[in-house]
Write a protein that holds these residues in place. Structure first.
Motif, PDB file in Angstrom:
ATOM      1  N   LEU A 108      -9.608  47.546  43.552  1.00 28.97           N
ATOM      2  CA  LEU A 108     -11.051  47.336  42.507  1.00 28.97           C
ATOM      3  C   LEU A 108     -11.325  49.023  42.839  1.00 28.97           C
ATOM      4  O   LEU A 108     -11.439  48.962  43.767  1.00 28.97           O
ATOM      5  CB  LEU A 108     -11.863  46.355  42.494  1.00 28.97           C
ATOM      6  CG  LEU A 108     -11.555  45.028  42.086  1.00 28.97           C
ATOM      7  CD1 LEU A 108     -12.079  43.249  43.037  1.00 28.97           C
ATOM      8  CD2 LEU A 108     -11.396  44.643  41.022  1.00 28.97           C
ATOM      9  N   GLY A 109     -12.297  49.091  41.712  1.00 31.62           N
ATOM     10  CA  GLY A 109     -12.705  50.256  41.920  1.00 31.62           C
ATOM     11  C   GLY A 109     -13.838  50.996  40.742  1.00 31.62           C
ATOM     12  O   GLY A 109     -13.811  50.468  39.728  1.00 31.62           O
ATOM     13  N   LEU A 263       1.990  52.310  51.624  1.00 25.63           N
ATOM     14  CA  LEU A 263       0.881  53.032  50.796  1.00 25.63           C
ATOM     15  C   LEU A 263      -0.655  53.375  52.353  1.00 25.63           C
ATOM     16  O   LEU A 263      -0.841  52.173  52.288  1.00 25.63           O
ATOM     17  CB  LEU A 263       0.878  52.986  50.037  1.00 25.63           C
ATOM     18  CG  LEU A 263       1.743  53.275  49.196  1.00 25.63           C
ATOM     19  CD1 LEU A 263       1.272  53.107  47.191  1.00 25.63           C
ATOM     20  CD2 LEU A 263       2.918  54.489  48.935  1.00 25.63           C
ATOM     21  N   HIS A 264      -0.597  54.763  52.550  1.00 25.67           N
ATOM     22  CA  HIS A 264      -1.799  54.297  53.576  1.00 25.67           C
ATOM     23  C   HIS A 264      -2.490  55.835  53.330  1.00 25.67           C
ATOM     24  O   HIS A 264      -2.567  56.801  52.891  1.00 25.67           O
ATOM     25  CB  HIS A 264      -1.198  55.040  54.774  1.00 25.67           C
ATOM     26  CG  HIS A 264      -0.305  53.777  55.175  1.00 25.67           C
ATOM     27  ND1 HIS A 264      -1.121  53.079  55.881  1.00 25.67           N
ATOM     28  CD2 HIS A 264       0.689  52.958  55.355  1.00 25.67           C
ATOM     29  CE1 HIS A 264      -0.056  51.712  55.976  1.00 25.67           C
ATOM     30  NE2 HIS A 264       0.994  51.940  56.196  1.00 25.67           N
ATOM     31  N   PRO A 265      -3.518  55.649  52.202  1.00 28.77           N
ATOM     32  CA  PRO A 265      -4.926  56.285  51.409  1.00 28.77           C
ATOM     33  C   PRO A 265      -5.237  56.456  52.338  1.00 28.77           C
ATOM     34  O   PRO A 265      -6.191  55.904  53.704  1.00 28.77           O
ATOM     35  CB  PRO A 265      -5.907  55.228  50.380  1.00 28.77           C
ATOM     36  CG  PRO A 265      -5.180  54.102  51.370  1.00 28.77           C
ATOM     37  CD  PRO A 265      -3.822  53.775  51.264  1.00 28.77           C
ATOM     38  N   SER A 273      -8.267  47.523  56.107  1.00 30.61           N
ATOM     39  CA  SER A 273      -7.003  48.274  56.981  1.00 30.61           C
ATOM     40  C   SER A 273      -6.336  47.226  56.493  1.00 30.61           C
ATOM     41  O   SER A 273      -4.658  48.465  56.075  1.00 30.61           O
ATOM     42  CB  SER A 273      -6.947  48.504  58.576  1.00 30.61           C
ATOM     43  OG  SER A 273      -6.838  47.285  59.044  1.00 30.61           O
ATOM     44  N   GLY A 274      -6.555  46.218  55.723  1.00 25.68           N
ATOM     45  CA  GLY A 274      -5.669  46.034  55.046  1.00 25.68           C
ATOM     46  C   GLY A 274      -5.203  45.907  53.352  1.00 25.68           C
ATOM     47  O   GLY A 274      -5.895  46.881  53.004  1.00 25.68           O
ATOM     48  N   PHE A 279      -7.539  50.459  50.147  1.00 26.00           N
ATOM     49  CA  PHE A 279      -7.268  51.390  48.565  1.00 26.00           C
ATOM     50  C   PHE A 279      -9.017  51.331  47.792  1.00 26.00           C
ATOM     51  O   PHE A 279      -9.334  52.331  47.267  1.00 26.00           O
ATOM     52  CB  PHE A 279      -6.368  50.734  47.543  1.00 26.00           C
ATOM     53  CG  PHE A 279      -4.771  51.008  47.993  1.00 26.00           C
ATOM     54  CD1 PHE A 279      -4.284  52.095  47.866  1.00 26.00           C
ATOM     55  CD2 PHE A 279      -4.555  49.649  48.713  1.00 26.00           C
ATOM     56  CE1 PHE A 279      -3.500  52.076  48.569  1.00 26.00           C
ATOM     57  CE2 PHE A 279      -3.216  50.200  49.450  1.00 26.00           C
ATOM     58  CZ  PHE A 279      -2.624  51.270  49.452  1.00 26.00           C
ATOM     59  N   GLU A 280      -9.554  50.904  48.689  1.00 18.15           N
ATOM     60  CA  GLU A 280     -11.354  50.715  47.784  1.00 18.15           C
ATOM     61  C   GLU A 280     -12.262  51.200  48.464  1.00 18.15           C
ATOM     62  O   GLU A 280     -11.860  51.014  50.212  1.00 18.15           O
ATOM     63  CB  GLU A 280     -11.434  49.086  47.690  1.00 18.15           C
ATOM     64  CG  GLU A 280     -10.599  48.362  46.932  1.00 18.15           C
ATOM     65  CD  GLU A 280     -10.939  46.924  46.812  1.00 18.15           C
ATOM     66  OE1 GLU A 280     -11.353  46.451  47.395  1.00 18.15           O
ATOM     67  OE2 GLU A 280     -10.144  46.718  46.162  1.00 18.15           O
TER      68      GLU A 280
END
Ligand SMILES: Cc1ncc(COP(=O)(O)O)c(C=O)c1O
Length: 433
Positions: A108-109, A263-265, A273-274, A279-280
């Motif tokens: 979500l973003g 993937l590690h943004p 970290s999960g 990603f948010e």
């Protein structure tokens, strides 16, 4: 939630004013649907839905109620914080039901553009010289520039899928040539936001997957118009924005949670970290997320005859919406096509109800202004379909005029647009400036 009599199919009708006859037409109770949207009472024909829809009372109330009942930040020990956690979890479930994704794969973003830049930044860490990505000239720039810029940064090569300007089709066959074992990502839209073309995404995704590449699908324009199944599309990532389908200004990207795990943004040290939380970024717009849940409920209820789980009702309702919008769009296209002073762009075999046109003797902005004077809202310009407007030869002349239908539009609005455009005929007394 919308209540009212069930939608029904009626047999044997012929659409008035159409050059083509239809044996079936859907009696979609648009009056009932329109009553759910307070903003539609302002006297304007809202044919600007492709740029953002109005919101129903249920969405407004869900947002207001979140604030009214008290909301805390997420992850706390007290009930108001628990309500925020519940909203986030429910919102992921709602988006999953809308798209056919897993709730744990729902990022979500704030909007699609922000999330796509984030994914491009993350994915491109694994790219380098010799790698390739494929973007298309049909796409909104939000599914082009983030990939082009990431490729430039990493030394990767960009390859372009071209549009046939005479039809605005994006032939899927070209991907056989464009994609190779060097391809890391194929970015493609599931519908053009100006001409409505719906390319063969499953075929394009299959070409990507056969080469071991990922497929990033922009579903922002398609989602309000058709049932969505991300698995059937073959989308590794599918982006959509709630403000295009009766919700608030929230964006989302869905993906297989197992893919997200790889993937590690960039993220703050104490932030989740999960997956999908990592990603948010920052604090979520909790009240708006409550509005997103209400918007999905609203879509699920558009066809009151739809039964079953929310996912099943969404699919059935959106299938009804697609048929209804298709009929209305035929009326719009037939009407515009009959006007000598109008040039229509795009005639794809499969498309959303989105018309793009120019009017002889007027800039697109002048047309939009003239229509606004007649209480018709349409958009003008490139609508960020930057490459497509270039391919159509319209970039230097102000783009075009976009009239986009959604499920709450009705025949009277279409007819008002047609009458207003007809008045701009330079050969009639009204049209002479
Ligand atoms: C097809 C398409 N893709 C992407 C976007 C960008 O979406 P957002 O405003 O959520 O960043 C839009 C917005 O108009 C769009 O129509």
């Amino acid at each position: 939630m919308i209540r009212g009599p069930p939608c029904c199919w009626r047999r044997g009708a012929i659409r008035p004013g159409s050059s083509r006859e239809s044996l079936w037409f859907v009696a979609f109770d648009v009056t009932r649907v329109r009553a759910a949207y307070p903003a539609l009472n302002d006297g304007y024909a809202h044919l600007d839905g492709a740029a953002g829809t109005q919101v129903p009372t249920a969405v407004i109330e869900a947002i207001a109620e979140t604030y009214r009942s008290g909301i805390g930040n997420a992850g706390g020990a007290f009930p108001a914080s628990g309500r925020a956690d519940t909203i986030v979890a429910e919102c992921r479930r709602a988006i999953a039901d809308l798209t056919g994704a897993e709730p744990d794969g729902v990022i979500l973003g704030p909007n699609m553009t922000t999330l796509t830049y984030r994914l491009a930044d993350t994915l491109s860490r694994q790219w380098g010289p010799g790698d390739e990505m494929v973007v298309s000239r049909l796409d909104h720039d939000a599914n082009v520039r983030p990939w082009v810029q990431a490729a430039t940064r990493t030394g990767a090569t960009v390859r372009w899928a071209e549009v046939d300007p005479s039809t605005a089709e994006l032939p899927a066959a070209q991907y056989g040539e464009l994609v190779s074992e060097r391809t890391r990502l194929v970015a493609v839209t599931s519908a053009s936001n100006i001409v409505g073309t719906r390319p063969d995404v499953p075929a394009i995704a299959a070409a990507a997957h056969a080469a071991g590449a990922l497929c990033y699908v922009d579903g922002v324009h398609a989602t309000p118009h058709v049932p969505v199944d991300v698995r059937a599309l073959g989308a590794d990532f599918y982006a959509t924005s709630a403000y295009k389908w009766s919700g608030p200004h929230i964006g989302t990207v869905v993906a297989d949670p197992a893919l997200l795990e790889t993937l590690h943004p960039d993220k703050l040290a104490p932030a989740p970290s999960g997956v999908p939380g990592r990603f948010e970024r920052g604090t979520a717009a909790f009240a708006d997320l409550a509005g997103v849940i209400a918007a999905v409920e609203h879509l699920a209820a558009l066809d009151p005859a739809a039964v079953g789980s929310r996912r099943e009702r969404v699919l059935a309702s959106m299938a009804t919406v697609e048929r209804y919008e298709g009929q209305l769009f035929t009326r719009l296209l037939d009407g515009l096509a009959a006007m000598r002073h109008v040039t229509l762009y795009g005639k794809a075999a499969r498309r959303t109800p989105t018309a793009f046109f120019t009017v002889t003797g007027y800039t697109p902005r002048e047309v939009a202004a003239a229509l606004a004077d007649r209480k018709v809202n349409v958009w003008n310009g490139d609508n960020y379909a930057w490459e497509l407007v270039g391919a159509l030869g319209l970039r230097d002349s102000g783009g075009g005029v976009r009239a986009g239908l959604v499920h709450y539009n009705d025949q009277a609005e279409v007819d008002r647009l047609l009458a207003a455009v007809a008045e701009l005929d330079p050969t009639t007394p009204d049209g002479v400036r």
